[in-house]
Design a protein around this motif. Structure first.
Motif, PDB file in Angstrom:
ATOM      1  N   ALA A 232       2.626  11.642   3.772  1.00  0.00           N
ATOM      2  CA  ALA A 232       2.621  11.236   2.367  1.00  0.00           C
ATOM      3  C   ALA A 232       3.505  10.013   2.159  1.00  0.00           C
ATOM      4  N   PHE A 233       4.694  10.046   2.716  1.00  0.00           N
ATOM      5  CA  PHE A 233       5.635   8.925   2.635  1.00  0.00           C
ATOM      6  C   PHE A 233       5.003   7.666   3.229  1.00  0.00           C
ATOM      7  N   LEU A 234       4.452   7.783   4.416  1.00  0.00           N
ATOM      8  CA  LEU A 234       3.888   6.623   5.113  1.00  0.00           C
ATOM      9  C   LEU A 234       2.668   6.053   4.394  1.00  0.00           C
ATOM     10  N   ALA A 235       1.932   6.909   3.687  1.00  0.00           N
ATOM     11  CA  ALA A 235       0.754   6.433   2.965  1.00  0.00           C
ATOM     12  C   ALA A 235       1.137   5.413   1.894  1.00  0.00           C
ATOM     13  N   VAL A 236       2.297   5.590   1.296  1.00  0.00           N
ATOM     14  CA  VAL A 236       2.759   4.654   0.265  1.00  0.00           C
ATOM     15  C   VAL A 236       3.108   3.309   0.875  1.00  0.00           C
ATOM     16  N   ALA A 237       3.749   3.345   2.041  1.00  0.00           N
ATOM     17  CA  ALA A 237       4.288   2.121   2.647  1.00  0.00           C
ATOM     18  C   ALA A 237       3.260   1.300   3.414  1.00  0.00           C
ATOM     19  N   GLN A 238       2.093   1.864   3.723  1.00  0.00           N
ATOM     20  CA  GLN A 238       1.217   1.214   4.695  1.00  0.00           C
ATOM     21  C   GLN A 238       0.561  -0.069   4.184  1.00  0.00           C
ATOM     22  N   GLY A 239       0.620  -0.335   2.869  1.00  0.00           N
ATOM     23  CA  GLY A 239       0.051  -1.576   2.348  1.00  0.00           C
ATOM     24  C   GLY A 239       1.020  -2.737   2.335  1.00  0.00           C
ATOM     25  N   ASP A 332      -8.177   8.928  -0.576  1.00  0.00           N
ATOM     26  CA  ASP A 332      -7.634   9.250   0.749  1.00  0.00           C
ATOM     27  C   ASP A 332      -6.936  10.604   0.716  1.00  0.00           C
ATOM     28  N   ILE A 333      -6.962  11.291   1.840  1.00  0.00           N
ATOM     29  CA  ILE A 333      -6.253  12.563   1.988  1.00  0.00           C
ATOM     30  C   ILE A 333      -5.241  12.420   3.117  1.00  0.00           C
ATOM     31  N   VAL A 334      -4.021  12.814   2.838  1.00  0.00           N
ATOM     32  CA  VAL A 334      -2.939  12.705   3.823  1.00  0.00           C
ATOM     33  C   VAL A 334      -2.285  14.069   4.000  1.00  0.00           C
ATOM     34  N   THR A 335      -1.598  14.206   5.137  1.00  0.00           N
ATOM     35  CA  THR A 335      -0.885  15.458   5.427  1.00  0.00           C
ATOM     36  C   THR A 335       0.609  15.214   5.319  1.00  0.00           C
ATOM     37  N   SER A 336       1.258  15.995   4.476  1.00  0.00           N
ATOM     38  CA  SER A 336       2.696  15.851   4.261  1.00  0.00           C
ATOM     39  C   SER A 336       3.469  16.513   5.391  1.00  0.00           C
ATOM     40  N   VAL A 342      -2.700  16.337   0.760  1.00  0.00           N
ATOM     41  CA  VAL A 342      -2.662  15.759  -0.582  1.00  0.00           C
ATOM     42  C   VAL A 342      -3.830  14.786  -0.740  1.00  0.00           C
ATOM     43  N   GLU A 343      -4.634  14.989  -1.783  1.00  0.00           N
ATOM     44  CA  GLU A 343      -5.664  14.017  -2.133  1.00  0.00           C
ATOM     45  C   GLU A 343      -5.038  12.992  -3.077  1.00  0.00           C
ATOM     46  N   ILE A 344      -5.028  11.733  -2.663  1.00  0.00           N
ATOM     47  CA  ILE A 344      -4.418  10.675  -3.469  1.00  0.00           C
ATOM     48  C   ILE A 344      -5.478  10.120  -4.411  1.00  0.00           C
ATOM     49  N   LEU A 345      -5.426  10.563  -5.657  1.00  0.00           N
ATOM     50  CA  LEU A 345      -6.393  10.104  -6.650  1.00  0.00           C
ATOM     51  C   LEU A 345      -5.942   8.816  -7.320  1.00  0.00           C
ATOM     52  N   ASN A 346      -4.642   8.571  -7.302  1.00  0.00           N
ATOM     53  CA  ASN A 346      -4.095   7.361  -7.917  1.00  0.00           C
ATOM     54  C   ASN A 346      -2.926   6.882  -7.064  1.00  0.00           C
ATOM     55  N   THR A 347      -3.044   5.681  -6.505  1.00  0.00           N
ATOM     56  CA  THR A 347      -1.978   5.183  -5.621  1.00  0.00           C
ATOM     57  C   THR A 347      -0.741   4.754  -6.402  1.00  0.00           C
TER      58      THR A 347
END
Length: 495
Positions: A232-239, A332-336, A342-347
Motif C-alpha cells: 500500500a505504501f509503495l503504491a503511493v510512491a511509485q509515480g 488497482d489492487i495492492v496487498t498491504s 486494498v482496491e484503490i478507487l481514488n489515488t
C-alpha cells in the motif's frame, strides 16, 4: 527570545518596558496600584482623562513616569470580564507583542500574573502566555532576499509572586520547548516541496539522532519496504522520482522495560492526487500534506528538549504522490503489510495507504498506545473548520486523554464516531477493502479504514487537515499544530 522568571517590587524594576494590565472598569489591581502610587498618581490621572478605556487588547505606551526604574510602561486593556478566556488572553498577549516589536528596547517585563483566566492556574496561564509570545515571534524568511530587520527585543521577564515562582518557571520551560517544537514543525511545513522531500526529512531525522544520544534513527528505503511487504505504501510512491522513506526514531528516556508510546505521521511531501489529479487552484498548498510527519518531529523535538522520562517511537511514512506512466491507477489492487488487499478507487486517498502499513509496522514495538497524525481528509475541514482537529479511535480512555490534553494545551480536538455501520461503506467486490467509502462521512470512513490495521493495540487517529496550516493570503503558512496537544499528552503520562 529568552524568557526569565523573577519576583521583585514592580516600582523598582529596571527594564526597557514594563507591561501592566488595566481592566475596562478602570480598577487598578495590586501591580497597577503600586506603580500608580510610586508615580504620584500618573496612571490613575490618565485613566480619568479617558486615554485608556481598558478594552481588550487596547494599549497605551507611557514614557519616563516619575520615580520608576522602568523606561516605559505599557498599559494593556484586559476587558471587562472578571476572568479571561484562553482566546482573550491570546489576544491580549498578541496586542502586547505587537507593540513591543516596534520598540527599541532589548528587554521587557510582563507584570500580568494577576490576570485571571477561566480554568487555569498560574502554570496554565503562563504556559499559554509564553507559547503565544514565542510563536508570535516566528518568521520564515529563508528564501526572501530582503529580510525583516531583527527584533531588538531579546529578553522577556515574567514577574511572579514568590509563592508561584516554581510553577511559573516550570510552565515557562514547558512552553519554550513546545514553541521550539512548533517552530521546527512550521519550518518543515513551509519549505518548498522541491527541497523538502522524503530524503530531506530523513536527513533531518538523522541530524536529530546525531545530536541526542538517547535517540536511535533508522531509515527504511524502497528495497526494505518491498521486503516488508508494504504494497500500500509503495503504491503511493511509485509515480514519483523521489524514493519513499519510512523513518523510525526511537527515543529511550524511560526504563528499558517500559513499553513505548508511538506517534505515526503522514509524510506526503507533495500531493498532486496522483492519477486522480487535484484541481490546479491552490495545489501549491499540498506541500503541507506532510504536516502530520512534521508535527511528530516537532513533538519529538520538544520531548528531547524536556528530556521526558518515557520511551517514544516516532514513525514517519514519507512519500510523494505524483502522476506518471508508472503511477498507481484507480482500480488497482495492492496487498498491504498486514496481508489485507486494498482496491484503490481514488489515488488521492493516499494518506491512509502509507499510514496503514506504518500502523502495521508499529506492532513490533508492542506500544502502550499508538496515535497517528495526518492531514487526511478535506471532509474534516467541512465538518470542523480550521479551529479543531478530529479524533477517533478504538479506545475510549485514550481518546479522552487526547481530548483532555487538547483542552489543557488550547489545541483542541473533537471526537468523531467509528460506528460499525460506517465500515460497510468500505466494502469492495474485488478486494478486502476499498480505499474510499463514497461521499458521505469522508473523515469517518478514512478513520474506519485505518482502524482495520490498528486492532492489536490502543489506537487513536488525529485528522489535522483543517488545523495544520492556514490557507491563502498573507498569513498562509504552517501552524505547528498539533504539537501542543501531543506534547501535553506525553507530559500527562509522566506527571
Amino acid at each position: 527570545m529568552q524568557f526569565l522568571v523573577k519576583s521583585s517590587p514592580v516600582a523598582t524594576l529596571k527594564t526597557a518596558t514594563l507591561v501592566v494590565a488595566i481592566d475596562e472598569g478602570g480598577t487598578l489591581g495590586l501591580t497597577a496600584s503600586a506603580l500608580d502610587a510610586a508615580a504620584g498618581g500618573a496612571i490613575s490621572n490618565l485613566l480619568k482623562r479617558g486615554d485608556l478605556t481598558g478594552k481588550l487588547g487596547q494599549t497605551l505606551l507611557l514614557h519616563s513616569l516619575p520615580n520608576l526604574k522602568a523606561e516605559r510602561v505599557l498599559l494593556v486593556g484586559s476587558g471587562k470580564e472578571a476572568e479571561l478566556t484562553d482566546r482573550q488572553l491570546r489576544k491580549l498577549v498578541s496586542a502586547t507583542l505587537n507593540v513591543l516589536k516596534g520598540l527599541g528596547g532589548s528587554d521587557a517585563t510582563l507584570a500580568l500574573g494577576e490576570l485571571a483566566v477561566k480554568g487555569r492556574d498560574s502554570y496554565g496561564k503562563t504556559r499559554l502566555l509564553v507559547e503565544t509570545l514565542a510563536d508570535g515571534g516566528y518568521l520564515f524568511e529563508q528564501f526572501k532576499s530582503n529580510k525583516a530587520e531583527p527584533l531588538a527585543l531579546k529578553k522577556i521577564t515574567l514577574l511572579a509572586d514568590k509563592s508561584e515562582l516554581a510553577e511559573v518557571e516550570r510552565a515557562s520551560l514547558h512552553a519554550q520547548a513546545i514553541a521550539s517544537g512548533m517552530a521546527f514543525t512550521r519550518d518543515l511545513g513551509n519549505l518548498p516541496p522541491n527541497l523538502c522531500h522524503p530524503s530531506y526529512l530523513a536527513e533531518q531525522a538523522k541530524a536529530l539522532g546525531k545530536a541526542h544520544k538517547q535517540l536511535k534513527v533508522e531509515i527504511l528505503d524502497e528495497k526494505q519496504l518491498k521486503e516488508l511487504g508494504m504494497g500500500a505504501f509503495l503504491a503511493v510512491a511509485q509515480g514519483s522520482d523521489q524514493p519513499p522513506k519510512l523513518i523510525v526514531l526511537n527515543y529511550q528516556g524511560g526504563k528499558k522495560a517500559d513499553k513505548p508510546f508511538a506517534l505515526v505521521g503522514k509524510g506526503i511531501t507533495f500531493d498532486t492526487g496522483g492519477i486522480s489529479l487535484k484541481p490546479g487552484l491552490g495545489m501549491d498548498e499540498m506541500k503541507y500534506d506532510m504536516c502530520g510527519a512534521a508535527s511528530v518531529l516537532g513533538t519529538l523535538h520538544a520531548v528531547l528538549e524536556l528530556q521526558l522520562p518515557l520511551n517514544l517511537v516516532c514513525i514517519l511514512a514519507c512519500a510523494e504522490n505524483m502522476p506518471s506512466g508508472g503511477a498507481t491507477r484507480p482500480g488497482d489492487i495492492v496487498t498491504s503489510m498486514s496481508g489485507q488487499t486494498v482496491e484503490i478507487l481514488n489515488t488521492d486517498a493516499e494518506g491512509r495507504l502509507v499510514l496503514c502499513d506504518a500502523l502495521t509496522y508499529a506492532e513490533r514495538f508492542k506500544p502502550q498506545a499508538v496515535i497517528d497524525i495526518a492531514t487526511l481528509t478535506g471532509a474534516c475541514i467541512v465538518a470542523l473548520g480550521s479551529n479543531t482537529s478530529a479524533v477517533m479511535g478504538n479506545d475510549d480512555a485514550l481518546i479522552e486523554q487526547l481530548l483532555s490534553a487538547g483542552k489543557a494545551a488550547d489545541d483542541r480536538a473533537w471526537q468523531l464516531p467509528l460506528f460499525d455501520e460506517y465500515q460497510e461503506q468500505l466494502d469492495s467486490p474485488f478486494a478486502d477493502i476499498a480505499n474510499i467509502g463514497g461521499p458521505k462521512a469522508g473523515s469517518i470512513t478514512a478513520g474506519c479504514f485505518l482502524s482495520r490495521f490498528a486492532k492489536k493495540y490502543h489506537w487513536a487517529h488525529l485528522d489535522i487537515a483543517g488545523t495544520a496550516w492556514i490557507s491563502g493570503g498573507k498569513d498562509k503558512g504552517a501552524t505547528g499544530r498539533p504539537v501542543p496537544l501531543l506534547t501535553q499528552y506525553l507530559l500527562d503520562r509522566v506527571q
